[in-house]
Design a protein around this motif. Sequence first.
Motif, short mmCIF file in Angstrom:
data_model
loop_
_atom_site.label_atom_id
_atom_site.label_comp_id
_atom_site.label_asym_id
_atom_site.label_seq_id
_atom_site.Cartn_x
_atom_site.Cartn_y
_atom_site.Cartn_z
N UNK A 65 5.00 -7.00 -4.20
CA UNK A 65 4.75 -7.19 -2.78
C UNK A 65 5.64 -6.23 -1.98
N UNK A 66 5.36 -4.93 -2.18
CA UNK A 66 6.19 -3.89 -1.55
C UNK A 66 5.34 -2.81 -0.88
N UNK A 67 4.08 -3.12 -0.63
CA UNK A 67 3.14 -2.14 -0.06
C UNK A 67 3.71 -1.49 1.20
N UNK A 108 4.94 -0.98 -9.25
CA UNK A 108 5.57 -0.87 -7.95
C UNK A 108 4.58 -0.33 -6.94
N UNK A 109 4.21 -1.15 -5.96
CA UNK A 109 3.22 -0.77 -4.97
C UNK A 109 3.84 0.04 -3.84
N UNK A 110 3.25 1.20 -3.58
CA UNK A 110 3.72 2.11 -2.53
C UNK A 110 2.55 2.40 -1.61
N UNK A 111 2.61 1.90 -0.40
CA UNK A 111 1.54 2.10 0.56
C UNK A 111 1.71 3.40 1.35
N UNK A 112 0.73 3.70 2.21
CA UNK A 112 0.76 4.96 2.96
C UNK A 112 1.69 4.96 4.16
N UNK A 145 5.38 0.82 -13.96
CA UNK A 145 4.55 1.91 -13.46
C UNK A 145 4.65 1.91 -11.93
N UNK A 146 4.15 2.99 -11.34
CA UNK A 146 4.12 3.11 -9.88
C UNK A 146 2.68 3.35 -9.45
N UNK A 147 2.28 2.74 -8.34
CA UNK A 147 0.94 2.97 -7.81
C UNK A 147 1.04 3.35 -6.34
N UNK A 148 0.59 4.55 -6.04
CA UNK A 148 0.53 5.05 -4.66
C UNK A 148 -0.89 4.77 -4.19
N UNK A 149 -1.05 3.87 -3.24
CA UNK A 149 -2.40 3.37 -2.97
C UNK A 149 -2.77 3.37 -1.49
N UNK A 150 -4.07 3.22 -1.26
CA UNK A 150 -4.64 3.13 0.09
C UNK A 150 -4.31 4.37 0.91
N UNK A 151 -4.33 5.52 0.27
CA UNK A 151 -3.91 6.76 0.93
C UNK A 151 -5.04 7.37 1.75
#
Length: 307
Positions: A65-67, A108-112, A145-151
Amino acid sequence: MRPQDHEVLILDGACGTNLQEMIIPFSAWEGKEGCNELLNLTAPDVITALHKSFVDAGAMVIETNTFGASRIVLEEYGLQDKVKELNTAGVELARRAINGKANTYIAGSIGPGTKLPSLGHITVDELIAAYQEQVHALVEAGVDMLIIETCQDLLQIKTAMTTCFEILEALNTDIPVMASVTIERTGTMLVGTDIAAAAVTFEPFPILSFGMNCATGPQDMESHIRWLSRNWPKRISCVPNQGLPEVVDGKTCYPLTPEQYAQEMKRFITDYGVSIVGGCCGTTATHIKKLVETLEGVKPGAREVSA
């Protein structure tokens, strides 16, 4: 077994839309309603319960929960000094929910963020600094893992990917990085880039996968997924909403039943060789449970990628 070794990787479902349906003490928001990441500290049992619902449903990847836990977003709530604390807590809560379950991983969630460099909202240097802080915290906390999402912006996602790999190298850590863009119903990202231009831009990066999430349901993603199937040489991810949202009696609803959602994902796997699936807005633990059941024994279809 590592995440990248699985033929099909099943991610969890939505965070925000599920939190809207959960009972959260008003005091937990501390006057900062909308900052879901704050709940990692003020309502940890709520976040753990959400993660555990997806673990129990059979999801193989639980997203933290880190978007919005970068300095860029947290500044809007006056929480810019809690970047490390919120990201570290986010990883710990996902780990607590998994509770040692085999072949279940933390992404690891990384949002835009809320500022796009291509539109002049933020400088690249400011963006780099924000991503360095968040990625460092996630990796040090032990994500798989890392996920760069909703870009929505090529410059934003290139900056994020470059930063991820620089941090991983500096920390001597080798974990997969996923990248996912959001294609609107117009057929392009918010700043006008289509899926082909994005794929060409990202191909040189050593990412595990490239794909799509959010904005639309499976139907509106299909033409873009079909293009990736024929042109993208690495793994493809598809993480749609539970269909296009509809307003019913003043409330936003998503139309796809768990069975419909699962069948769409199965078809993407068999027809287009997609190998990473999950759910975005609207999808519940029930959707993920049906997805897991439907995909038992299913393997990605063969792809012929153009040279």
